[in-house]
Motif scaffolding. Structure first.
Motif, PDB file in Angstrom:
ATOM      1  N   GLY A 292     -15.042  -8.640   1.396  1.00 54.46           N
ATOM      2  CA  GLY A 292     -15.576  -7.332   1.749  1.00 54.46           C
ATOM      3  C   GLY A 292     -15.028  -6.151   0.976  1.00 54.46           C
ATOM      4  N   ILE A 293     -14.463  -6.403  -0.194  1.00 53.54           N
ATOM      5  CA  ILE A 293     -13.980  -5.299  -1.027  1.00 53.54           C
ATOM      6  C   ILE A 293     -15.124  -4.896  -1.957  1.00 53.54           C
ATOM      7  N   PRO A 294     -15.584  -3.648  -1.859  1.00 54.78           N
ATOM      8  CA  PRO A 294     -16.747  -3.243  -2.662  1.00 54.78           C
ATOM      9  C   PRO A 294     -16.445  -3.192  -4.155  1.00 54.78           C
ATOM     10  N   ALA A 295     -17.448  -3.480  -4.952  1.00 53.78           N
ATOM     11  CA  ALA A 295     -17.305  -3.472  -6.411  1.00 53.78           C
ATOM     12  C   ALA A 295     -16.833  -2.119  -6.923  1.00 53.78           C
ATOM     13  N   ARG A 296     -17.170  -1.049  -6.240  1.00 53.73           N
ATOM     14  CA  ARG A 296     -16.756   0.280  -6.691  1.00 53.73           C
ATOM     15  C   ARG A 296     -15.229   0.457  -6.638  1.00 53.73           C
ATOM     16  N   GLY A 297     -14.528  -0.456  -5.956  1.00 55.29           N
ATOM     17  CA  GLY A 297     -13.076  -0.403  -5.892  1.00 55.29           C
ATOM     18  C   GLY A 297     -12.399  -0.964  -7.131  1.00 55.29           C
ATOM     19  N   PHE A 298     -13.172  -1.539  -8.056  1.00 50.61           N
ATOM     20  CA  PHE A 298     -12.592  -2.132  -9.261  1.00 50.61           C
ATOM     21  C   PHE A 298     -12.338  -1.048 -10.297  1.00 50.61           C
ATOM     22  N   ASP A 299     -11.131  -1.051 -10.870  1.00 53.04           N
ATOM     23  CA  ASP A 299     -10.734  -0.051 -11.865  1.00 53.04           C
ATOM     24  C   ASP A 299     -10.144  -0.749 -13.084  1.00 53.04           C
ATOM     25  N   LEU A 300     -10.975  -1.300 -13.926  1.00 54.23           N
ATOM     26  CA  LEU A 300     -10.657  -1.918 -15.212  1.00 54.23           C
ATOM     27  C   LEU A 300      -9.864  -3.222 -15.143  1.00 54.23           C
ATOM     28  N   ASP A 301      -8.802  -3.281 -14.353  1.00 54.47           N
ATOM     29  CA  ASP A 301      -8.023  -4.518 -14.270  1.00 54.47           C
ATOM     30  C   ASP A 301      -7.532  -4.813 -12.856  1.00 54.47           C
ATOM     31  N   HIS A 302      -7.948  -4.004 -11.893  1.00 49.64           N
ATOM     32  CA  HIS A 302      -7.503  -4.190 -10.510  1.00 49.64           C
ATOM     33  C   HIS A 302      -8.500  -3.570  -9.535  1.00 49.64           C
ATOM     34  N   TYR A 303      -8.393  -3.987  -8.306  1.00 51.07           N
ATOM     35  CA  TYR A 303      -9.108  -3.324  -7.214  1.00 51.07           C
ATOM     36  C   TYR A 303      -8.122  -2.446  -6.468  1.00 51.07           C
ATOM     37  N   ASP A 304      -8.563  -1.258  -6.091  1.00 46.98           N
ATOM     38  CA  ASP A 304      -7.818  -0.435  -5.155  1.00 46.98           C
ATOM     39  C   ASP A 304      -8.301  -0.841  -3.770  1.00 46.98           C
ATOM     40  N   VAL A 305      -7.367  -1.199  -2.894  1.00 45.12           N
ATOM     41  CA  VAL A 305      -7.748  -1.635  -1.549  1.00 45.12           C
ATOM     42  C   VAL A 305      -6.977  -0.810  -0.523  1.00 45.12           C
ATOM     43  N   PRO A 306      -7.647  -0.392   0.547  1.00 40.31           N
ATOM     44  CA  PRO A 306      -6.992   0.449   1.544  1.00 40.31           C
ATOM     45  C   PRO A 306      -5.966  -0.338   2.362  1.00 40.31           C
ATOM     46  N   GLU A 307      -4.988   0.388   2.853  1.00 32.75           N
ATOM     47  CA  GLU A 307      -3.894  -0.191   3.634  1.00 32.75           C
ATOM     48  C   GLU A 307      -4.397  -1.094   4.760  1.00 32.75           C
ATOM     49  N   GLU A 308      -5.458  -0.694   5.422  1.00 32.02           N
ATOM     50  CA  GLU A 308      -5.944  -1.466   6.564  1.00 32.02           C
ATOM     51  C   GLU A 308      -6.519  -2.833   6.171  1.00 32.02           C
ATOM     52  N   ALA A 309      -6.796  -3.058   4.885  1.00 34.61           N
ATOM     53  CA  ALA A 309      -7.298  -4.361   4.426  1.00 34.61           C
ATOM     54  C   ALA A 309      -6.168  -5.289   3.966  1.00 34.61           C
TER      55      ALA A 309
ATOM     56  N   PRO B 294       0.843  -1.205   0.000  1.00 34.14           N
ATOM     57  CA  PRO B 294       0.000   0.000   0.000  1.00 34.14           C
ATOM     58  C   PRO B 294       0.878   1.255   0.000  1.00 34.14           C
ATOM     59  N   LEU B 295       1.208   1.721  -1.190  1.00 37.49           N
ATOM     60  CA  LEU B 295       2.109   2.869  -1.356  1.00 37.49           C
ATOM     61  C   LEU B 295       1.449   4.064  -2.033  1.00 37.49           C
ATOM     62  N   TRP B 296       0.222   3.889  -2.503  1.00 37.77           N
ATOM     63  CA  TRP B 296      -0.413   4.893  -3.357  1.00 37.77           C
ATOM     64  C   TRP B 296      -1.343   5.776  -2.537  1.00 37.77           C
ATOM     65  N   PRO B 297      -0.995   7.066  -2.329  1.00 38.89           N
ATOM     66  CA  PRO B 297      -1.830   7.951  -1.516  1.00 38.89           C
ATOM     67  C   PRO B 297      -3.048   8.473  -2.275  1.00 38.89           C
ATOM     68  N   ALA B 298      -4.174   8.456  -1.596  1.00 42.25           N
ATOM     69  CA  ALA B 298      -5.408   9.064  -2.121  1.00 42.25           C
ATOM     70  C   ALA B 298      -6.418   9.116  -0.987  1.00 42.25           C
ATOM     71  N   HIS B 299      -7.170  10.182  -0.928  1.00 40.72           N
ATOM     72  CA  HIS B 299      -8.258  10.321   0.035  1.00 40.72           C
ATOM     73  C   HIS B 299      -7.774  10.156   1.486  1.00 40.72           C
ATOM     74  N   GLY B 300      -6.577  10.650   1.786  1.00 43.10           N
ATOM     75  CA  GLY B 300      -6.071  10.639   3.148  1.00 43.10           C
ATOM     76  C   GLY B 300      -5.597   9.285   3.659  1.00 43.10           C
ATOM     77  N   ARG B 301      -5.345   8.338   2.765  1.00 38.00           N
ATOM     78  CA  ARG B 301      -4.858   7.015   3.176  1.00 38.00           C
ATOM     79  C   ARG B 301      -3.987   6.440   2.080  1.00 38.00           C
TER      80      ARG B 301
END
Length: 88
Positions: free
Chosen positions: A37-54, A8-15
């Motif tokens: 528990g990763i929401p579908a809205r986290g999918f971006d064409l070929d990957h999910y963005d997942v927060p550090e805490e997950a 988890p190295l990519w900063p966005a939205h304060g995390r």
């Protein structure tokens, strides 16, 4: 099937965020994400963005932790990679 996650190295939205991908089948990636528990809205064409805490939870659930370079290499080799210029 391999589900892969990078650091988890990519900063966005304060995390910080990691990427969750598959090197075989998007349907299995979607199933893994939904089951963990990763929401579908986290999918971006070929990957999910997942927060550090997950991150640790996803690794414990079976995602293989790899470097960002390895994640991209395996995503490209799978034929599932969608490059930025392909988004248009």
């Amino acid at each position: 099937m391999a589900i892969l996650i990078d650091d988890p190295l990519w900063p966005a939205h304060g995390r910080l965020w990691a990427h969750l991908v598959t090197d075989t089948d998007l349907a299995e990636l979607h199933a893994f994400a939904a089951a963990n528990g990763i929401p579908a809205r986290g999918f971006d064409l070929d990957h999910y963005d997942v927060p550090e805490e997950a991150h640790a939870r996803l690794v414990a659930a079976g995602a293989q932790h790899v470097s960002g370079h390895e994640l991209v290499r395996r995503l490209i080799a799978s034929g599932l990679r969608v490059r930025g210029r392909d988004r248009r």
